[in-house]
Write a protein that holds these residues in place. Structure first.
Motif, PDB file in Angstrom:
ATOM      1  N   LEU A   1       0.832  -1.208   0.000  1.00  0.00           N
ATOM      2  CA  LEU A   1       0.000   0.000   0.000  1.00  0.00           C
ATOM      3  C   LEU A   1       0.862   1.251   0.000  1.00  0.00           C
ATOM      4  CD1 LEU A   1      -2.805   1.275   0.146  1.00  0.00           C
ATOM      5  CD2 LEU A   1      -2.691   1.068   2.651  1.00  0.00           C
ATOM      6  N   LEU A   2       1.955   1.190   0.777  1.00  0.00           N
ATOM      7  CA  LEU A   2       2.867   2.321   0.839  1.00  0.00           C
ATOM      8  C   LEU A   2       3.509   2.568  -0.517  1.00  0.00           C
ATOM      9  CD1 LEU A   2       4.389   4.474   2.454  1.00  0.00           C
ATOM     10  CD2 LEU A   2       6.060   2.713   3.087  1.00  0.00           C
ATOM     11  N   ASN A   3       3.915   1.494  -1.160  1.00  0.00           N
ATOM     12  CA  ASN A   3       4.526   1.643  -2.500  1.00  0.00           C
ATOM     13  C   ASN A   3       3.540   2.248  -3.491  1.00  0.00           C
ATOM     14  OD1 ASN A   3       6.983   0.567  -1.675  1.00  0.00           O
ATOM     15  ND2 ASN A   3       6.414  -1.546  -2.178  1.00  0.00           N
ATOM     16  N   THR A   4       2.297   1.783  -3.413  1.00  0.00           N
ATOM     17  CA  THR A   4       1.264   2.307  -4.313  1.00  0.00           C
ATOM     18  C   THR A   4       1.057   3.794  -4.072  1.00  0.00           C
ATOM     19  OG1 THR A   4       0.153   0.164  -4.385  1.00  0.00           O
ATOM     20  CG2 THR A   4      -1.136   2.086  -5.051  1.00  0.00           C
ATOM     21  N   CYS A   5       0.997   4.166  -2.821  1.00  0.00           N
ATOM     22  CA  CYS A   5       0.801   5.580  -2.481  1.00  0.00           C
ATOM     23  C   CYS A   5       1.980   6.438  -2.940  1.00  0.00           C
ATOM     24  CB  CYS A   5       0.622   5.731  -0.965  1.00  0.00           C
ATOM     25  SG  CYS A   5      -0.948   5.051  -0.369  1.00  0.00           S
ATOM     26  N   THR A   6       3.164   5.843  -2.792  1.00  0.00           N
ATOM     27  CA  THR A   6       4.364   6.577  -3.231  1.00  0.00           C
ATOM     28  C   THR A   6       4.316   6.838  -4.735  1.00  0.00           C
ATOM     29  OG1 THR A   6       5.676   5.554  -1.461  1.00  0.00           O
ATOM     30  CG2 THR A   6       6.870   6.546  -3.326  1.00  0.00           C
ATOM     31  N   VAL A   7       3.940   5.790  -5.488  1.00  0.00           N
ATOM     32  CA  VAL A   7       3.823   5.929  -6.936  1.00  0.00           C
ATOM     33  C   VAL A   7       2.793   7.001  -7.299  1.00  0.00           C
ATOM     34  CG1 VAL A   7       3.118   4.787  -9.064  1.00  0.00           C
ATOM     35  CG2 VAL A   7       4.607   3.593  -7.442  1.00  0.00           C
ATOM     36  N   LYS A   8       1.650   6.931  -6.605  1.00  0.00           N
ATOM     37  CA  LYS A   8       0.606   7.919  -6.860  1.00  0.00           C
ATOM     38  C   LYS A   8       1.060   9.328  -6.499  1.00  0.00           C
ATOM     39  CE  LYS A   8      -3.449   4.912  -6.436  1.00  0.00           C
ATOM     40  NZ  LYS A   8      -4.709   4.665  -5.702  1.00  0.00           N
ATOM     41  N   LEU A   9       1.802   9.405  -5.371  1.00  0.00           N
ATOM     42  CA  LEU A   9       2.312  10.715  -4.962  1.00  0.00           C
ATOM     43  C   LEU A   9       3.252  11.301  -6.018  1.00  0.00           C
ATOM     44  CD1 LEU A   9       2.645  12.955  -2.867  1.00  0.00           C
ATOM     45  CD2 LEU A   9       4.483  11.593  -1.825  1.00  0.00           C
ATOM     46  N   ASN A  10       4.160  10.464  -6.508  1.00  0.00           N
ATOM     47  CA  ASN A  10       5.091  10.914  -7.550  1.00  0.00           C
ATOM     48  C   ASN A  10       4.333  11.349  -8.811  1.00  0.00           C
ATOM     49  OD1 ASN A  10       7.307  10.410  -5.932  1.00  0.00           O
ATOM     50  ND2 ASN A  10       7.599   8.315  -6.704  1.00  0.00           N
ATOM     51  N   SER A  11       3.283  10.571  -9.145  1.00  0.00           N
ATOM     52  CA  SER A  11       2.477  10.915 -10.325  1.00  0.00           C
ATOM     53  C   SER A  11       1.766  12.247 -10.123  1.00  0.00           C
ATOM     54  CB  SER A  11       1.457   9.800 -10.591  1.00  0.00           C
ATOM     55  OG  SER A  11       0.624  10.137 -11.682  1.00  0.00           O
ATOM     56  N   CYS A  12       1.245  12.428  -8.895  1.00  0.00           N
ATOM     57  CA  CYS A  12       0.551  13.689  -8.592  1.00  0.00           C
ATOM     58  C   CYS A  12       1.513  14.885  -8.656  1.00  0.00           C
ATOM     59  CB  CYS A  12      -0.093  13.623  -7.208  1.00  0.00           C
ATOM     60  SG  CYS A  12      -1.549  12.534  -7.140  1.00  0.00           S
ATOM     61  N   GLU A  13       2.735  14.663  -8.122  1.00  0.00           N
ATOM     62  CA  GLU A  13       3.716  15.738  -8.162  1.00  0.00           C
ATOM     63  C   GLU A  13       4.075  16.087  -9.621  1.00  0.00           C
ATOM     64  OE1 GLU A  13       6.922  14.413  -5.771  1.00  0.00           O
ATOM     65  OE2 GLU A  13       6.014  15.089  -3.888  1.00  0.00           O
ATOM     66  N   SER A  14       4.188  15.020 -10.452  1.00  0.00           N
ATOM     67  CA  SER A  14       4.466  15.252 -11.871  1.00  0.00           C
ATOM     68  C   SER A  14       3.318  16.010 -12.542  1.00  0.00           C
ATOM     69  CB  SER A  14       4.695  13.923 -12.583  1.00  0.00           C
ATOM     70  OG  SER A  14       4.914  14.118 -13.961  1.00  0.00           O
ATOM     71  N   ASP A  15       2.077  15.577 -12.231  1.00  0.00           N
ATOM     72  CA  ASP A  15       0.909  16.254 -12.789  1.00  0.00           C
ATOM     73  C   ASP A  15       0.847  17.703 -12.309  1.00  0.00           C
ATOM     74  OD1 ASP A  15       0.211  13.965 -14.086  1.00  0.00           O
ATOM     75  OD2 ASP A  15      -1.320  13.346 -12.626  1.00  0.00           O
ATOM     76  N   LYS A  16       1.227  17.886 -11.047  1.00  0.00           N
ATOM     77  CA  LYS A  16       1.226  19.240 -10.505  1.00  0.00           C
ATOM     78  C   LYS A  16       2.195  20.142 -11.272  1.00  0.00           C
ATOM     79  CE  LYS A  16       2.332  21.916  -6.368  1.00  0.00           C
ATOM     80  NZ  LYS A  16       2.885  21.852  -4.998  1.00  0.00           N
ATOM     81  N   SER A  17       3.403  19.580 -11.512  1.00  0.00           N
ATOM     82  CA  SER A  17       4.402  20.364 -12.260  1.00  0.00           C
ATOM     83  C   SER A  17       3.901  20.716 -13.654  1.00  0.00           C
ATOM     84  CB  SER A  17       5.713  19.565 -12.368  1.00  0.00           C
ATOM     85  OG  SER A  17       6.258  19.341 -11.084  1.00  0.00           O
ATOM     86  N   LEU A  18       3.278  19.719 -14.314  1.00  0.00           N
ATOM     87  CA  LEU A  18       2.717  19.969 -15.644  1.00  0.00           C
ATOM     88  C   LEU A  18       1.605  21.009 -15.594  1.00  0.00           C
ATOM     89  CD1 LEU A  18       2.593  16.315 -17.078  1.00  0.00           C
ATOM     90  CD2 LEU A  18       4.147  18.155 -17.760  1.00  0.00           C
ATOM     91  N   ALA A  19       0.755  20.895 -14.568  1.00  0.00           N
ATOM     92  CA  ALA A  19      -0.350  21.840 -14.423  1.00  0.00           C
ATOM     93  C   ALA A  19       0.166  23.255 -14.174  1.00  0.00           C
ATOM     94  CB  ALA A  19      -1.280  21.401 -13.284  1.00  0.00           C
ATOM     95  N   GLU A  20       1.224  23.351 -13.338  1.00  0.00           N
ATOM     96  CA  GLU A  20       1.791  24.654 -13.057  1.00  0.00           C
ATOM     97  C   GLU A  20       2.400  25.265 -14.340  1.00  0.00           C
ATOM     98  OE1 GLU A  20       4.534  23.924  -9.946  1.00  0.00           O
ATOM     99  OE2 GLU A  20       3.049  24.140  -8.336  1.00  0.00           O
ATOM    100  N   ALA A  21       3.103  24.389 -15.106  1.00  0.00           N
ATOM    101  CA  ALA A  21       3.683  24.868 -16.358  1.00  0.00           C
ATOM    102  C   ALA A  21       2.593  25.330 -17.331  1.00  0.00           C
ATOM    103  CB  ALA A  21       4.527  23.771 -17.008  1.00  0.00           C
ATOM    104  N   ARG A  22       1.503  24.532 -17.391  1.00  0.00           N
ATOM    105  CA  ARG A  22       0.391  24.906 -18.279  1.00  0.00           C
ATOM    106  C   ARG A  22      -0.280  26.196 -17.807  1.00  0.00           C
ATOM    107  NH1 ARG A  22      -2.615  23.304 -22.273  1.00  0.00           N
ATOM    108  NH2 ARG A  22      -4.878  23.649 -22.314  1.00  0.00           N
ATOM    109  N   ALA A  23      -0.400  26.325 -16.469  1.00  0.00           N
ATOM    110  CA  ALA A  23      -1.006  27.537 -15.914  1.00  0.00           C
ATOM    111  C   ALA A  23      -0.155  28.766 -16.261  1.00  0.00           C
ATOM    112  CB  ALA A  23      -1.155  27.412 -14.397  1.00  0.00           C
TER     113      ALA A  23
END
Length: 287
Positions: free
Chosen positions: A37-59
């Motif tokens: 579960l921890l590994n899954t959350c970590t993966v999701k967290l990394n994905s969210c951080e990546s999406d956040k960076s993309l969203a910030e760049a798009r913004a």
């Protein structure tokens, strides 16, 4: 992550000695579940951080684009105002151009009317001359040259060879010409004497210039004697330098020996008309 594994190992050793194998297996299974579960959350967290960076760049890109659009809108507003002013100015210039074209069309129409009137006067003058002088003699030509009416008389009609004394027949012909000139007080008669290229010297005459000038003045004096107004008459000698045909035969030389009488509008009135028209055009262009 490493700390968790170390602690789990330590607890594993401790519980191995303190708990039963069954309990240990359950704990180990729970650990594995939590770890997954921890590994899954970590993966999701990394994905969210990546999406956040993309969203910030798009913004940031959208904000930049929005600023550009605002700038374009402001430029369009300014351009629209300028275009409105240019459109008004263009409409004003177009109106002025149309007015100018109308004025030019009017001038052209007036010139056409004047030319038509001039042509009518010319035709009437030719008709009058042909009626008065007649066309029965091949040595008499009545025609129009560059809009000017003229009578061309062969020397056979007016003079003897090498002489500037008029023949008896000249009285009859020049009397008719004088009648036409008297009927046109606004016209002038230019009398031109022409010779062939044979050298001429006799008495006070030293060359063909003298002979041609003497012949033209003789015609002018006769026209005055026959009633034409002196103020309407001009005498000119052209010597041998305006031949109709090459002076290479007796017949051609006879053709070149001639007297031409141009019936044309008075020169001073002609230039006065041009001067008036130029002043009118200058005034109109100034306005």
């Amino acid at each position: 992550m490493k700390k968790i594994l170390i602690l789990a190992t330590c607890f594993g050793f401790i519980f191995t000695s303190c708990v039963s194998k069954k309990e240990f297996a359950e704990l180990e299974a729970r650990y594995k579940t939590k770890s997954d579960l921890l590994n899954t959350c970590t993966v999701k967290l990394n994905s969210c951080e990546s999406d956040k960076s993309l969203a910030e760049a798009r913004a940031n890109s959208l904000e930049k684009r929005l600023a550009e659009l605002k700038k374009d809108k402001e430029d369009l507003i300014i351009s629209s105002k300028d275009l409105t002013m240019l459109t008004k100015l263009g409409a004003s210039n177009l109106e002025k151009s149309l007015e100018s074209l109308k004025e030019k069309d009017l001038k052209i129409s007036r010139l056409q009317d004047a030319l038509t009137k001039k042509d009518s006067v010319t035709l009437a003058l030719v008709s009058s001359l042909k009626k008065e002088v007649g066309l029965d003699d091949e040595d008499i030509e009545i025609n129009v040259e560059k809009g000017v009416v003229f009578i061309s008389l062969s020397d056979k009609v007016l003079f003897k060879s090498g002489s500037y004394n008029l023949s008896s027949r000249a009285n009859e012909i020049l009397g008719k010409v004088a009648t036409v000139i008297n009927g046109k007080p606004n016209f002038e008669a230019l009398v031109e004497g022409h010779t062939d290229n044979d050298p001429f010297k006799k008495g006070v005459l030293i060359d063909n210039w003298d002979l041609s000038a003497k012949r033209s003045t003789a015609v002018v004096r006769k026209l005055v004697e026959l009633g034409a107004s002196p103020a309407q008459l001009i005498a000119a000698g052209r010597s041998e330098f305006v031949p109709l045909v090459p002076n290479d035969s007796a017949d051609n030389k006879s053709t070149n020996r001639r007297t031409k009488i141009y019936i044309l509008p008075k020169i001073d009135q002609f230039y006065e008309m041009i001067e008036t028209e130029m002043k009118t055009l200058s005034t109109e262009e100034g306005n």
